[in-house]
Write a protein that holds these residues in place. Sequence first.
Motif, short mmCIF file in Angstrom:
data_model
loop_
_atom_site.label_atom_id
_atom_site.label_comp_id
_atom_site.label_asym_id
_atom_site.label_seq_id
_atom_site.Cartn_x
_atom_site.Cartn_y
_atom_site.Cartn_z
N VAL A 1 0.84 -1.20 0.00
CA VAL A 1 0.00 0.00 0.00
C VAL A 1 0.87 1.25 0.00
O VAL A 1 0.63 2.21 -0.75
N SER B 1 -11.23 0.21 7.31
CA SER B 1 -11.24 1.38 6.44
C SER B 1 -11.53 1.01 5.00
O SER B 1 -12.30 1.69 4.30
N ASP B 2 -10.92 -0.09 4.55
CA ASP B 2 -11.10 -0.53 3.16
C ASP B 2 -12.54 -0.94 2.90
O ASP B 2 -13.13 -0.60 1.86
N GLU C 1 -14.74 2.13 2.67
CA GLU C 1 -14.58 2.81 1.38
C GLU C 1 -15.33 2.08 0.28
O GLU C 1 -15.95 2.72 -0.59
N GLN C 2 -15.27 0.75 0.29
CA GLN C 2 -15.96 -0.01 -0.75
C GLN C 2 -17.48 0.16 -0.64
O GLN C 2 -18.16 0.30 -1.66
N ASN D 1 -11.50 -6.70 -0.76
CA ASN D 1 -11.51 -7.06 0.65
C ASN D 1 -11.29 -8.55 0.85
O ASN D 1 -10.62 -8.98 1.79
N LYS E 1 -6.31 4.69 7.00
CA LYS E 1 -5.30 3.80 6.44
C LYS E 1 -3.90 4.28 6.77
O LYS E 1 -3.01 3.47 7.07
N THR F 1 -8.30 -2.92 7.25
CA THR F 1 -9.39 -3.68 6.62
C THR F 1 -10.72 -2.99 6.83
O THR F 1 -11.55 -2.90 5.91
#
Length: 212
Positions: free
Chosen positions: A21, A193-194, A197-198, A147, A36, A191
């Motif tokens: 990342v 945060s990801d 966002e998704q 994810n 993140k 994870t």
Amino acid sequence: MTNDHIVDSSFGYYINPLMSVFLGVLIFHERLSRLKWFAIAIAACGILWMSFRLGHMPYISLGVALTFSLYGAAKKGLHISPFVSITLEAFLVLPIFLGYVIYLGETGTGHFLIGNTVYTVCLIGAGVVSALPLVLFSVGANHLPLNVLGFCQYISPTISLLIGIFLYNEPFNATQMTGFGVIWLSIIIFTISDIREQIHNEKMAKLAKKNA
């Protein structure tokens, strides 16, 4: 693995996704949310704390994470199909390792084509076993949600960690346990945060489609 550093290598593979990342931001100018960045900062603190407690940097772990993340960045930048890229990689290192195999054979320390068919077959099979997961990972990256793919990256180091501790009885002290705990915490934050966002992106895509 050969020199009893399975736990160290598993720690490196835990760090690897976060390192990837960071390289994405540095090389491909990708943007990260504050959460993140916070996760990456926590991981960095965990590494520094382990270095302070152990009296040295975890070179093996950092080496695994850095080289594998650079490998991923190179594959992303080249945009080559999985089968073609792995074939090219094999041909690039072939002269080096072929020379090494010949050297081992000449000095009597080799096992390839040296009278034992089982060793020879197992060594050839090791190449297939090494290449197949890389191909499947490259294929899966094009079909799985991010994810799910990110979660799957932590299955292998977890298995390696358990093998190192319970099968090969490698030392796992309080310092390492704390370091792993900090990395796991950073992974959980990253994870979450990801996923957020998704979900947000999916909602925006549905809203845009509805308005259109």
